[in-house]
Write a protein that holds these residues in place. Structure first.
Motif, PDB file in Angstrom:
ATOM      1  N   ALA A  12       0.783  -1.020  -0.054  1.00  0.00           N
ATOM      2  CA  ALA A  12       0.095  -0.119  -0.104  1.00  0.00           C
ATOM      3  C   ALA A  12       1.023   1.320   0.084  1.00  0.00           C
ATOM      4  N   SER A  13       0.393   2.206   0.500  1.00  0.00           N
ATOM      5  CA  SER A  13       0.964   3.673   0.118  1.00  0.00           C
ATOM      6  C   SER A  13       2.400   3.693   0.755  1.00  0.00           C
ATOM      7  N   ASP A  14       2.503   3.320   1.874  1.00  0.00           N
ATOM      8  CA  ASP A  14       3.926   3.448   2.657  1.00  0.00           C
ATOM      9  C   ASP A  14       4.758   2.544   2.238  1.00  0.00           C
ATOM     10  N   ASP A  15       4.211   1.059   2.127  1.00  0.00           N
ATOM     11  CA  ASP A  15       4.809   0.001   1.473  1.00  0.00           C
ATOM     12  C   ASP A  15       5.748   0.507   0.136  1.00  0.00           C
ATOM     13  N   ALA A  16       5.019   1.268  -0.713  1.00  0.00           N
ATOM     14  CA  ALA A  16       5.400   1.658  -1.993  1.00  0.00           C
ATOM     15  C   ALA A  16       6.502   2.457  -1.931  1.00  0.00           C
ATOM     16  N   VAL A  17       6.783   3.514  -1.003  1.00  0.00           N
ATOM     17  CA  VAL A  17       7.893   4.230  -0.877  1.00  0.00           C
ATOM     18  C   VAL A  17       9.041   3.634  -0.250  1.00  0.00           C
ATOM     19  N   ALA A  18       8.823   2.458   0.813  1.00  0.00           N
ATOM     20  CA  ALA A  18       9.852   1.945   1.154  1.00  0.00           C
ATOM     21  C   ALA A  18      10.316   0.914  -0.088  1.00  0.00           C
ATOM     22  N   LEU A  19       9.584   0.378  -1.163  1.00  0.00           N
ATOM     23  CA  LEU A  19      10.005  -0.309  -2.111  1.00  0.00           C
ATOM     24  C   LEU A  19      10.993   0.757  -3.058  1.00  0.00           C
ATOM     25  N   ILE A  20      10.639   1.975  -3.200  1.00  0.00           N
ATOM     26  CA  ILE A  20      11.341   3.166  -3.924  1.00  0.00           C
ATOM     27  C   ILE A  20      12.664   3.069  -3.234  1.00  0.00           C
ATOM     28  N   MET A  21      12.600   3.249  -1.880  1.00  0.00           N
ATOM     29  CA  MET A  21      14.039   3.369  -1.355  1.00  0.00           C
ATOM     30  C   MET A  21      14.810   2.127  -1.414  1.00  0.00           C
ATOM     31  N   ALA A  22      14.421   1.162  -1.579  1.00  0.00           N
ATOM     32  CA  ALA A  22      15.158  -0.277  -1.787  1.00  0.00           C
ATOM     33  C   ALA A  22      15.635  -0.188  -3.102  1.00  0.00           C
ATOM     34  N   LEU A  23      14.968   0.024  -4.036  1.00  0.00           N
ATOM     35  CA  LEU A  23      15.138  -0.095  -5.478  1.00  0.00           C
ATOM     36  C   LEU A  23      15.978   1.073  -5.961  1.00  0.00           C
ATOM     37  N   LYS A  24      16.020   2.065  -5.130  1.00  0.00           N
ATOM     38  CA  LYS A  24      16.828   3.482  -5.673  1.00  0.00           C
ATOM     39  C   LYS A  24      18.321   3.257  -5.127  1.00  0.00           C
ATOM     40  N   ALA A  25      18.383   2.310  -4.269  1.00  0.00           N
ATOM     41  CA  ALA A  25      19.876   2.443  -3.271  1.00  0.00           C
ATOM     42  C   ALA A  25      20.788   1.822  -4.239  1.00  0.00           C
ATOM     43  N   ALA A  26      21.845   2.417  -4.245  1.00  0.00           N
ATOM     44  CA  ALA A  26      23.169   1.925  -4.998  1.00  0.00           C
ATOM     45  C   ALA A  26      23.675   0.769  -4.915  1.00  0.00           C
ATOM     46  N   ASP A  27      23.532   0.497  -3.469  1.00  0.00           N
ATOM     47  CA  ASP A  27      24.378  -0.943  -3.104  1.00  0.00           C
ATOM     48  C   ASP A  27      23.500  -1.818  -2.699  1.00  0.00           C
ATOM     49  N   VAL A  28      22.434  -1.875  -3.075  1.00  0.00           N
ATOM     50  CA  VAL A  28      21.464  -2.874  -3.006  1.00  0.00           C
ATOM     51  C   VAL A  28      20.863  -3.560  -4.084  1.00  0.00           C
ATOM     52  N   THR A  29      20.847  -4.956  -4.101  1.00  0.00           N
ATOM     53  CA  THR A  29      19.930  -5.566  -5.370  1.00  0.00           C
ATOM     54  C   THR A  29      18.656  -6.149  -4.669  1.00  0.00           C
ATOM     55  N   VAL A  30      17.650  -5.700  -5.162  1.00  0.00           N
ATOM     56  CA  VAL A  30      16.417  -6.130  -4.616  1.00  0.00           C
ATOM     57  C   VAL A  30      16.382  -7.455  -5.489  1.00  0.00           C
ATOM     58  N   ALA A  31      16.694  -8.687  -5.081  1.00  0.00           N
ATOM     59  CA  ALA A  31      16.467  -9.801  -5.590  1.00  0.00           C
ATOM     60  C   ALA A  31      15.084 -10.363  -5.947  1.00  0.00           C
ATOM     61  N   ALA A  32      14.022  -9.918  -4.983  1.00  0.00           N
ATOM     62  CA  ALA A  32      12.670 -10.541  -5.039  1.00  0.00           C
ATOM     63  C   ALA A  32      11.862  -9.420  -4.276  1.00  0.00           C
ATOM     64  N   ILE A  33      10.538  -9.469  -4.713  1.00  0.00           N
ATOM     65  CA  ILE A  33       9.598  -8.704  -3.932  1.00  0.00           C
ATOM     66  C   ILE A  33       8.490  -9.857  -3.957  1.00  0.00           C
ATOM     67  N   THR A  34       8.182 -10.240  -2.548  1.00  0.00           N
ATOM     68  CA  THR A  34       7.082 -11.312  -2.428  1.00  0.00           C
ATOM     69  C   THR A  34       5.803 -10.356  -1.636  1.00  0.00           C
ATOM     70  N   VAL A  35       4.501 -10.868  -1.963  1.00  0.00           N
ATOM     71  CA  VAL A  35       3.569 -10.076  -1.580  1.00  0.00           C
ATOM     72  C   VAL A  35       2.635 -10.773  -0.794  1.00  0.00           C
ATOM     73  N   VAL A  36       1.996 -10.295  -0.001  1.00  0.00           N
ATOM     74  CA  VAL A  36       0.979 -10.749   1.126  1.00  0.00           C
ATOM     75  C   VAL A  36      -0.128  -9.973   1.201  1.00  0.00           C
ATOM     76  N   ALA A  37      -1.169 -10.742   1.609  1.00  0.00           N
ATOM     77  CA  ALA A  37      -2.606 -10.050   1.887  1.00  0.00           C
ATOM     78  C   ALA A  37      -2.425  -9.186   3.169  1.00  0.00           C
ATOM     79  N   GLY A  38      -2.688  -7.950   3.328  1.00  0.00           N
ATOM     80  CA  GLY A  38      -2.794  -7.339   4.487  1.00  0.00           C
ATOM     81  C   GLY A  38      -3.475  -6.071   4.489  1.00  0.00           C
ATOM     82  N   ASN A  39      -2.715  -5.026   3.994  1.00  0.00           N
ATOM     83  CA  ASN A  39      -3.312  -3.591   3.802  1.00  0.00           C
ATOM     84  C   ASN A  39      -4.638  -3.564   2.739  1.00  0.00           C
ATOM     85  N   VAL A  40      -4.139  -4.535   1.787  1.00  0.00           N
ATOM     86  CA  VAL A  40      -5.383  -4.770   0.634  1.00  0.00           C
ATOM     87  C   VAL A  40      -5.259  -6.182   0.340  1.00  0.00           C
TER      88      VAL A  40
END
Ligand code: RIB
Ligand code: CA
Length: 322
Positions: A12-40
């Motif tokens: 949801a909206s705060d998760d999305a901003v957290a995803l952006i922080m990780a995806l834009k981090a120079a020293d991080v490889t986001v190998a996977a995003i796994t999704v779970v029911a919760g907010n929606v």
């Protein structure tokens, strides 16, 4: 050297901003995003995760997971984030789809591929609990497991006793704290007060003039109003980005300690409460009779009690200004 992250999210909206922080981090490889029911619901959360990755120009694989908590019906948080979880702004459908593998298996496969994996959970712990059922020694492959969740020794946000991610699926959380993972708890109390974005912070972010900055503020429009109604506090509270800032740089947490924690699953009043033995009384012989029915457990989680607000917000600004 790049660090491998797996992010488990009820996007949801705060998760999305957290995803952006990780995806834009120079020293991080986001190998996977796994999704779970919760907010929606899980389908909407998958759309939101795929859309957010698209905004970042990322083809990170996204895996659908649990459609409901382990034992209970899903009680979502659309009242807080909006029907679509993203402030109901009518964002377009993502171009990509999820991968065929179930999220729980994706967690295992990613951990086996990237030993020392940093696992960041931003939603209910259902997928992680399922992964532990399938691979009980998963913890041996995990470097850090940063959990946004819990209300350690303080008030909850969905009940007086519990924070939403833990409350939504308390049985999953009860299982995860027994999973011998290198747990770090980032509780909801860390995203309130000065840690929330005030009007000056919001204007600063808007001033970046980037699509990600605009999106981050816009998609949290419903959450901003709900936060005021929930707490009487103004601003945009961002629990998942706070947790992500600590996952990206643990030194942003300014005081932390390791304790035995457990999760209440039976009482309606305290469902999902994160009980932290902050004083170490569980192992105290004088209290043995009190605890006789609860065998004292060794410390099983590091609790982050405070953070450097300026450095947390700088971490956010870096991601949104690029
Ligand atoms: O209690 C806050 C948490 O619940 C955040 O992860 C938010 O996204 C919701 O999932
Ligand atoms: Ca979340």
């Amino acid at each position: 050297m790049s660090r491998a992250f797996l992010i488990d999210t009820d996007t949801a909206s705060d998760d999305a901003v957290a995803l952006i922080m990780a995806l834009k981090a120079a020293d991080v490889t986001v190998a996977a995003i796994t999704v779970v029911a919760g907010n929606v619901g899980v389908e909407q959360a998958c759309r939101n995760a795929l859309y957010t990755a698209e905004l970042c120009g990322s083809n990170v694989p996204v895996f659908r997971g649990a459609e409901a908590p382990l034992l209970r019906p899903l009680e979502d948080a659309s009242w807080f984030h909006g029907r679509d979880g993203m402030g109901d702004h009518g964002y377009p459908s993502p171009r990509r789809s999820v991968e065929p593998l179930h999220a729980a298996d994706a967690i295992i496969k990613t951990a086996e591929t990237y030993p020392g994996l940093v696992l960041v959970t931003l939603g209910p712990l259902t997928n992680l609990a399922l992964a532990l059922r399938r691979k009980p020694d998963l913890g041996k492959l995990i470097g850090r497991c940063v959990v946004m969740g819990g209300a350690p020794c303080c008030e909850g946000n969905v009940t007086p006793a519990a924070e939403f991610n833990i409350w939504c699926d308390p049985e999953a959380a009860h299982s995860v704290v027994r999973g011998r993972l290198p747990l770090e708890l980032v509780g909801w109390q860390l995203c309130r007060g000065t840690a929330a974005l005030n009007q000056e912070d919001i204007e600063k972010i808007k001033g970046f003039g980037t699509p990600l900055a605009h999106f981050a503020i816009e998609c949290n429009s419903t959450a901003r109003a709900a936060y005021l109604e929930q707490t009487g506090e103004h601003g945009i509270s961002l629990p998942d980005p706070v947790a992500m800032s600590i996952a990206l740089d643990q030194t942003i947490a300014t005081s932390s300690s390791t304790h035995y924690i457990d999760v209440e699953t039976s009482s309606a009043l305290t469902r999902g409460m994160t009980v932290v033995d902050r004083l170490g009384v569980a192992g105290n012989n004088r209290n043995r009779s009190i605890w006789s029915d609860l065998l004292p457990q060794p410390p099983n989680a590091k609790v982050h009690w405070s953070l450097d607000v300026e450095r947390w917000k700088d971490s956010l600004y870096r991601a949104l200004s690029s």
